[in-house]
Design an enzyme around this catalytic site. Structure first.
Site, PDB file in Angstrom:
ATOM      1  N   ASP A  29       0.833  -1.210   0.000  1.00 45.91           N
ATOM      2  CA  ASP A  29       0.000   0.000   0.000  1.00 45.91           C
ATOM      3  C   ASP A  29       0.866   1.259   0.000  1.00 45.91           C
ATOM      4  O   ASP A  29       1.950   1.270   0.586  1.00 45.91           O
ATOM      5  CB  ASP A  29      -0.900  -0.037   1.252  1.00 45.91           C
ATOM      6  CG  ASP A  29      -2.073   0.913   1.138  1.00 45.91           C
ATOM      7  OD1 ASP A  29      -2.300   1.471   0.045  1.00 45.91           O
ATOM      8  OD2 ASP A  29      -2.761   1.110   2.155  1.00 45.91           O
ATOM      9  N   ASN A  77     -10.700  -2.775  -6.485  1.00 43.15           N
ATOM     10  CA  ASN A  77      -9.929  -1.772  -7.245  1.00 43.15           C
ATOM     11  C   ASN A  77     -10.570  -1.408  -8.584  1.00 43.15           C
ATOM     12  O   ASN A  77     -10.188  -0.418  -9.212  1.00 43.15           O
ATOM     13  CB  ASN A  77      -8.480  -2.231  -7.473  1.00 43.15           C
ATOM     14  CG  ASN A  77      -7.622  -2.173  -6.229  1.00 43.15           C
ATOM     15  OD1 ASN A  77      -6.673  -2.940  -6.063  1.00 43.15           O
ATOM     16  ND2 ASN A  77      -7.941  -1.264  -5.325  1.00 43.15           N
TER      17      ASN A  77
HETATM   18  C1  FPP Z   1      -2.066   0.273  -3.210  1.00 40.81           C
HETATM   19  O1  FPP Z   1      -1.577   1.582  -3.294  1.00 40.81           O
HETATM   20  C2  FPP Z   1      -1.541  -0.501  -4.288  1.00 40.81           C
HETATM   21  C3  FPP Z   1      -2.278  -1.036  -5.272  1.00 40.81           C
HETATM   22  C4  FPP Z   1      -3.741  -0.859  -5.377  1.00 40.81           C
HETATM   23  C5  FPP Z   1      -1.663  -1.785  -6.338  1.00 40.81           C
HETATM   24  C6  FPP Z   1      -0.378  -2.474  -5.990  1.00 40.81           C
HETATM   25  C7  FPP Z   1       0.342  -2.661  -7.240  1.00 40.81           C
HETATM   26  C8  FPP Z   1       1.670  -2.666  -7.386  1.00 40.81           C
HETATM   27  C9  FPP Z   1       2.631  -2.620  -6.288  1.00 40.81           C
HETATM   28  C10 FPP Z   1       2.237  -2.698  -8.724  1.00 40.81           C
HETATM   29  C11 FPP Z   1       1.588  -3.698  -9.596  1.00 40.81           C
HETATM   30  C12 FPP Z   1       2.303  -4.976  -9.568  1.00 40.81           C
HETATM   31  C13 FPP Z   1       1.892  -5.962 -10.361  1.00 40.81           C
HETATM   32  C14 FPP Z   1       2.671  -7.200 -10.451  1.00 40.81           C
HETATM   33  C15 FPP Z   1       0.650  -5.806 -11.124  1.00 40.81           C
HETATM   34  P1  FPP Z   1      -2.619   2.742  -3.485  1.00 40.81           P
HETATM   35  O2  FPP Z   1      -2.718   3.045  -4.939  1.00 40.81           O
HETATM   36  O3  FPP Z   1      -3.913   2.409  -2.839  1.00 40.81           O
HETATM   37  O4  FPP Z   1      -1.886   3.897  -2.747  1.00 40.81           O
HETATM   38  P2  FPP Z   1      -2.550   5.028  -1.857  1.00 40.81           P
HETATM   39  O5  FPP Z   1      -3.297   4.339  -0.748  1.00 40.81           O
HETATM   40  O6  FPP Z   1      -1.362   5.793  -1.375  1.00 40.81           O
HETATM   41  O7  FPP Z   1      -3.442   5.817  -2.761  1.00 40.81           O
END
Ligand code: FPP
Length: 254
Positions: A29, A77
């Protein structure tokens, strides 16, 4: 920087487990906040998140873990803007295309957890290719939860189990926790010993809700793109200082 683990995080008064974990699961996250903090598009945060994933897979292999499970796209998501959903799909494709050969040669077995429903054909083809190509490997398990939700997984498993009962492949009286676990996407894998969530949030967000029943939860203040080997080691150290009781009593407490 990771905050120092609090007393509540490091111990519960009993003897430390001292054991080395087999399986770590991570809620990666903080990509969006990492990007926002730098005035960059959220997609850049996800790109840097993939680099952190690469580092973490390598570190997990180096320190002797057997299984790493990461949460990279949840069934919730889909509520994000189409552009962000597309960016995440593109990153999964790029990751598999770029890393599959190397991971296969390193003996990594790749498994994609989650429902296949709703995934576009090109992703389905890639998922199949990654799983088929690495099916016989056993040096290290890399599970990528993509289009994954814990309740959806449990429900799907329950339906599969009900079909097995209907078709006479098993009977309701034979089903215990171990037998039910085999119907989950993680069937055959041990439960996670540690579940890490980065970015200072304190939720499971529908991740491995069955499998993480006894996992030690480690919440870290680092944003996912900044995660590295020392954070993984710090989580392992936190785990080793804890006492795992699995609902029993502390040794010597009876
Ligand atoms: C959460 O951060 C992360 C995700 C929803 C996606 C995680 C994805 C990756 C680490 C990269 C993708 C990897 C592959 C292999 C597909 P957030 O976007 O919710 O961050 P925030 O809470 O700060 O907004």
């Amino acid at each position: 920087m990771t905050s120092a683990p609090s007393a509540a995080q490091t111990g519960n008064g009993g003897p430390a487990t001292e054991e080395f974990p087999d399986h770590i699961a991570i809620i990666m996250d903080g990509n969006g906040r990492w990007a926002n903090g730098r005035g960059l598009p959220r997609a850049v945060g996800h790109e840097r998140g993939v680099e952190a994933l690469r580092r973490t897979v390598e570190a997990a292999q180096e320190i002797g873990l057997k299984t790493l499970t990461v949460y990279s796209f949840s069934t919730e998501n889909w509520r994000r803007p189409v552009s962000e959903v597309n960016a995440l799909f593109g990153l999964l494709k790029a990751y598999v295309k770029r890393d599959l050969n190397r991971l296969a040669q390193e003996g990594v077995k790749i498994r994609i957890l989650g429902t296949r429903q709703g995934l576009p054909d090109d992703i389905l083809e890639l998922v199949k290719r990654a799983e088929d190509r690495t099916a016989d490997n056993d040096a290290f398990n890399l599970c990528i939860a993509f289009n994954y939700g814990g309740r959806e997984e449990v429900l799907r498993a329950a339906k599969a189990m009900a079909s097995a009962v209907e078709e006479g492949r098993t009977s309701a009286s034979e089903v215990d926790e171990a037998a039910f676990s085999e119907f989950l996407d993680t069937g055959g894998l041990p439960d996670p010993d540690i579940l890490i969530r980065t970015s200072g949030e304190y939720r499971l967000s529908n991740f491995l809700i069955w499998q993480a029943a006894y996992a030690e939860l480690v919440f870290m203040d680092v944003l996912w793109p900044d995660f590295g080997k020392h954070h993984l080691l710090e989580a392992v150290e936190t785990y080793r200082k804890r006492e795992r009781r699995f609902g029993g009593l502390s040794s010597g407490a009876a």
